[in-house]
Design an enzyme around this catalytic site. Structure first.
Site, PDB file in Angstrom:
ATOM      1  N   HIS A 127       0.737  -1.285  -0.278  1.00 63.52           N
ATOM      2  CA  HIS A 127       0.135  -0.159   0.181  1.00 63.52           C
ATOM      3  C   HIS A 127       1.226   1.268  -0.440  1.00 63.52           C
ATOM      4  O   HIS A 127       0.507   2.088  -0.254  1.00 63.52           O
ATOM      5  CB  HIS A 127      -0.868   0.002   1.410  1.00 63.52           C
ATOM      6  CG  HIS A 127      -2.164  -0.942   1.160  1.00 63.52           C
ATOM      7  ND1 HIS A 127      -2.589  -1.247  -0.126  1.00 63.52           N
ATOM      8  CD2 HIS A 127      -2.433  -1.951   2.056  1.00 63.52           C
ATOM      9  CE1 HIS A 127      -3.432  -2.441   0.473  1.00 63.52           C
ATOM     10  NE2 HIS A 127      -3.543  -3.019   1.363  1.00 63.52           N
ATOM     11  N   ASP A 164      -2.624 -11.223  -2.165  1.00 67.96           N
ATOM     12  CA  ASP A 164      -3.316 -10.140  -0.851  1.00 67.96           C
ATOM     13  C   ASP A 164      -4.427 -10.362  -0.950  1.00 67.96           C
ATOM     14  O   ASP A 164      -4.948  -9.360  -2.197  1.00 67.96           O
ATOM     15  CB  ASP A 164      -2.615  -9.232  -0.493  1.00 67.96           C
ATOM     16  CG  ASP A 164      -2.618  -8.811   1.048  1.00 67.96           C
ATOM     17  OD1 ASP A 164      -1.734  -8.883   2.026  1.00 67.96           O
ATOM     18  OD2 ASP A 164      -3.681  -8.153   0.800  1.00 67.96           O
ATOM     19  N   HIS A 166      -5.774  -7.224  -0.146  1.00 69.83           N
ATOM     20  CA  HIS A 166      -6.451  -5.965  -0.505  1.00 69.83           C
ATOM     21  C   HIS A 166      -6.091  -5.531  -1.798  1.00 69.83           C
ATOM     22  O   HIS A 166      -4.962  -6.144  -2.298  1.00 69.83           O
ATOM     23  CB  HIS A 166      -5.996  -5.003   0.562  1.00 69.83           C
ATOM     24  CG  HIS A 166      -6.521  -5.367   2.157  1.00 69.83           C
ATOM     25  ND1 HIS A 166      -5.568  -6.457   3.097  1.00 69.83           N
ATOM     26  CD2 HIS A 166      -7.589  -4.863   2.835  1.00 69.83           C
ATOM     27  CE1 HIS A 166      -6.191  -6.507   4.055  1.00 69.83           C
ATOM     28  NE2 HIS A 166      -6.676  -5.450   3.600  1.00 69.83           N
ATOM     29  N   ASP A 248      -4.023 -13.082   4.341  1.00 63.11           N
ATOM     30  CA  ASP A 248      -5.267 -12.643   4.212  1.00 63.11           C
ATOM     31  C   ASP A 248      -6.101 -12.853   3.770  1.00 63.11           C
ATOM     32  O   ASP A 248      -7.194 -12.324   3.742  1.00 63.11           O
ATOM     33  CB  ASP A 248      -4.920 -10.757   4.758  1.00 63.11           C
ATOM     34  CG  ASP A 248      -4.346  -9.680   3.755  1.00 63.11           C
ATOM     35  OD1 ASP A 248      -4.481 -10.965   2.635  1.00 63.11           O
ATOM     36  OD2 ASP A 248      -4.262  -8.609   3.977  1.00 63.11           O
TER      37      ASP A 248
END
Ligand SMILES: [Zn+2]
Length: 315
Positions: A127, A164, A166, A248
């Site tokens: 990120h 991931d 996200h 995740d």
């Protein structure tokens, strides 16, 4: 079988976010504990302590003013970097070690010391933006690794696959202007950070975003990822593949809503490994991103690393 390295650095434990923060040091502790119980894997891996990335290294993808601001915040004892990203005094050493491990992984993949590696590092990176921390991430470890492979090792084509849960918004921002890097991100949608719709292919058409609903059957994620990977990679034939390995995406994760089990991590890893064998001499640089239920994270890292190393899946 390819020589496979497990790369980490003790300084990654010095990024002190507090135990009530989901991205806490216990994640790496759990991983190391799980690795130690798998003797076959432990013996198979080359254990490497990575280096610290220098400011020059980081400046391949980050603004120097931002890099220095992180250094001075940490030197002053730490502080809050964004709404959910914190730094402690040790975070500079941790974040430069995390990035440095990935640079070492790229070096080792390309000089033949370890065509395969997994970097068990924190803070995560996908990120982080050029001039801003975000979503537990300080420096863009994988985006940096890809740009380093392009500029320092002069590779023509690098592919990044991010599973991931996200969207890898930071990675996309750091690499999307480079025609020699393709980026695949599969992520929960709608979800944090809100970027990565299917029609966002980046300015050069080198990005493939795969937004997926939460709670689907695991096979839907696995098949969509494999299809998209082949779509992105088959006419590109990368010289190196990086994986943003966020765990995740597992069922039961404290944050994510995907439903993958260990067998799916095994399958995805072996899938990417088969493509790496066919396209780039087996070279894979896999890097830890998220994964917030430490016991599941640790189990998944063992499964993932066994598959990278070409060992059979454990019972
Ligand atoms: Zn994540």
């Amino acid at each position: 079988m390819h020589r496979t390295a497990f790369i980490s650095h003790s300084d990654c434990g010095r990024h002190d976010t507090g135990w009530d923060h989901p991205e806490h040091v216990g994640r790496l502790v759990a991983i190391m504990r799980a690795l130690r119980t798998d003797y076959e894997l432990l013996e198979r891996l080359d254990h490497v302590q990575g280096r610290h990335a220098t400011v020059e290294d980081l400046a391949l993808v980050h603004d120097r003013g931002y890099i220095e601001s992180i250094r001075s915040i940490c030197a002053a004892g730490g502080g809050r970097l964004d709404v959910d990203t914190v730094a402690s005094e040790g975070s500079w050493d941790a974040a430069t070690a995390a990035a440095g491990c990935v640079l070492d992984a790229v070096d080792m993949a390309l000089d033949g010391r370890a065509p395969r590696s997994f970097s068990g590092i924190r803070p995560p990176g996908h990120h982080a933006l050029r001039d801003r921390s975000m979503g537990f991430c300080i420096f863009g470890n994988v985006g940096l690794g890809a740009r380093y492979a392009r500029t320092v090792h002069n590779l023509d084509r690098v592919l990044i696959a991010d599973w991931d849960v996200h969207h890898g918004n930071g990675t996309q921002a750091l690499v999307q202007d480079d025609p020699g890097i393709r980026f695949l991100s599969m992520h929960q949608w709608p979800f944090y950070p809100g970027t990565g719709p299917a029609d966002d292919h980046g300015p050069l058409g080198t990005v493939l975003n795969l937004p997926m609903a939460a709670g689907l059957e695991p096979a839907e994620y696995v098949e969509a990822f494999e299809r998209s990977f082949d779509y992105l990679a088959s006419d590109f034939r990368p010289d190196l593949i990086l994986i943003s390995a966020g765990f995740d995406c597992l069922a039961g994760d404290a944050i994510g809503g995907f439903t993958l089990e260990m067998e799916h991590i095994d399958r995805l890893t072996r899938f990417v490994a088969s493509r790496a064998d066919a396209m780039c001499g087996g070279r894979i640089v896999s890097v830890l991103e998220g994964g917030y239920t430490p016991k599941r994270l640790a189990e998944a890292v063992v499964v993932h690393t066994r598959a990278l190393a070409g060992l059979q899946a454990a019972g």
